[in-house]
Design an enzyme around this catalytic site. Sequence first.
Site, PDB file in Angstrom:
ATOM      1  CG  ASP A 109      -2.051  -0.938   1.157  1.00 21.23           C
ATOM      2  OD1 ASP A 109      -2.110  -1.695   0.169  1.00 21.23           O
ATOM      3  OD2 ASP A 109      -2.875  -0.962   2.093  1.00 21.23           O
ATOM      4  CG  HIS A 164      -3.434   7.291   2.492  1.00 15.23           C
ATOM      5  ND1 HIS A 164      -3.648   7.340   3.849  1.00 15.23           N
ATOM      6  CD2 HIS A 164      -2.963   6.055   2.231  1.00 15.23           C
ATOM      7  CE1 HIS A 164      -3.303   6.188   4.397  1.00 15.23           C
ATOM      8  NE2 HIS A 164      -2.881   5.384   3.427  1.00 15.23           N
ATOM      9  CG  HIS A 262       2.339  -0.091   4.412  1.00 19.90           C
ATOM     10  ND1 HIS A 262       2.080  -1.042   5.376  1.00 19.90           N
ATOM     11  CD2 HIS A 262       1.189   0.630   4.260  1.00 19.90           C
ATOM     12  CE1 HIS A 262       0.835  -0.897   5.805  1.00 19.90           C
ATOM     13  NE2 HIS A 262       0.269   0.101   5.145  1.00 19.90           N
TER      14      HIS A 262
END
Length: 759
Positions: A109, A164, A262
């Site tokens: 992500d 986001h 991430h």
Amino acid sequence: MSNARRRKAAPPARTQRRGRRGVVRQPKGPLRTHWLLLTALLLTLTATLLFQGYTQHLYDDRPDGDTAPAAAGTVPEEIRTGGPVIDAPAGTAPRTAAPKPGTIALTFDDGPDPRWTPQVLDILKKAGVHATFFVVGTQAAAHPELVQRMIAEGHQVGVHTFTHTDLGAAPSWRRSLELREAQLTLAGAADVTSSLLRPPYSSTTEAVDDPGWSAIQQAGREGYLTVLTTQDSEDWRRPGVPAIVKAATAGAGNQGQVLLMHDAGGDRQQTVDALGPVLAQLKARGFHFATVSEAVGLPNPVHPAGAGDHWQGLALIWLLNGGNWVLTVLGWLLWAAGAVSMLRAVVVLYAANRHKRLRRRGWGPPVTEPVSVIVPAYNEIAGIEPAVRSLLASDHPVEVIVVDDGSTDGTADLVESLNLPYVRVIRQENAGKPTALNTGIAAARAELLVMVDGDTVFEPDAVRMLVQPFADPTVGAVSGNAKVVNRGGLLGRWQHIEYVVGFNLDRRLFDLAECMPTVPGAVGAFRRSALLAVGGVGEETLAEDTDLTMALCRDGWRVVYEERAKAWTEAPASLSALWRQRYRWCYGTLQAMWKHRGALTQRGQAGKLGRRGLLYLLMFQVLLPLLAPVVDVFALYGLAFLDPVRITGLWAAFLLVQMLMGAYAFRMDKEKLGPLWSLPLQQFVYRQLMYLVVIQSVFTALAGSRLRWQRMQRYGSLQTPPTAVPTVLPAQGTAPDPVGVGGYRAQVHEAARNPGHGT
């Protein structure tokens, strides 16, 4: 002094040579389109800043775990207990899917990030593993080459919103905007679209709450598959490499997993260091790595983008990158402007203090010779009598020449009816102020001339003080100290502040640097021989006083400032009148600067004017005012998207510097500090009016439009100051009367005390 020079050709925007005097009338026609252009530019800048503010400063950068749980009463049980891939289309029951046994769908992500994503891709390539990257739109726009590399190396991409954003907490319109903009960014960056969505701050299906379920449903109606997780490496906590490896490989058996990691969103060195061991351990346990769609047995959700989406996406990326470039340039410009302005404040204050000390030394032997005062007048009936009487009340011998420039209100008749001694009235057809001044110069009997507007009242010692610098044979002209008489209202106070703080401080600096660009028409003195040497007062510009002063500097003469020579003048009493006056001043100054641009390459006194005076005017009276609207828009941007406390603090610091400069200037001019209370308010009306004047003037000059004079409105606020005539001249700046002007002076003073008496 050097030989007389021929006056150079006028600048491209040349004024009409014949016309009435007063304020300039704005031309009509195509020139008005520049206001449309300016409005369009400001609206474009505002839109760009708003978009940048949305994408850069409304970006939600909270850690993944920093969300408060909410109620989950509307979440179906089959969702809470189902697989991590959710399809919730409109009109049908939601469905879920889970990875196949022994399959790991590795997901990343928050990327792409130019530092961490390439390292992650390198490790995956070396291990022969394909993953799914949920990219943030703004990040993809900033680094499209990384999205292209992901796809080229066989990885799958999905969207992680545009900024986001927590979709559960966002309104419906913003959810749609976030998904649409993120999708367009993918189309522009890599020419693909994807129906995979990873909502920011999501985790497992058991953690779905009512706001999150609402967002999943809306995404389903818009065609997205929501991909949650079953296993969190918790690398977002940055707990250390061993802890990340342990969390990512926890669990028994061969149950399929959607593993969360991430590749952006902060320092991801621990993630990079842990990724290799995670892949190795899971492979050793017999797990197979696949993309999300492969892991759950769905068709490929990534498709080529349509031409329309691709070009819209490219435009979005160009807008984002262009906005970043604009912000960078503006940031540097604003810092530079701030630094230059602060440097100017320091230099001006230093120069003012030094100028004050130098003037205490005096100019040399007292100047006592008679002076010819020239008063050009067009329809000045409201103020001509106080102006003339104040001149006759001078404690220095004068003759007054009133040049009536075709007045229609009886100005000349009024002056003649006063029957005052040593006052001559010359009538001429209306030909403009420069012609009227030249008529007065030709008729003058004295070598020393004072030029004064018909709306100006001199103090009794003003003429004497004004001519004392001529004791220095290199001085060709002297600027006096003009004061605003009608300073009662807010607009009058603002102009009073500008005269004291702006004009007078600058004149002290110009005097010290020997580059005075303007002797104001309200109060100035000249050598007649110097004026004749440069051809008199020119008609090529609307600012004849600036043009004349620059011509004198280029001819080798010094132009100085005598702050003790005070005269009172009427200032415009309305915003429209102020606009017209300053428009004429600014436009005329631009004309004069263009006309005398050759001084930039000259030497001596002319070179000082060019490389000091003209560059100073260009910087602080043209370029910085042109930047002022951008400063205002940027300040609003800062209040809305940056730190409002910091922005307010910077504005307060800037205002404090102005207040300190104002207090110092007022003290030097022996003025009361009371009007300075209105200085903060000046920033919200007066300042904007002044920079709009500069913009209008610059566009007028570039368009080459012709402007003509109109009469300045007079308000009749001038009065003859009280006359306290000494029997002999004061000791300072004077000397015994060796030239036989004592009787002349006495008659002038007697006439001033008895207005009804004439000779």
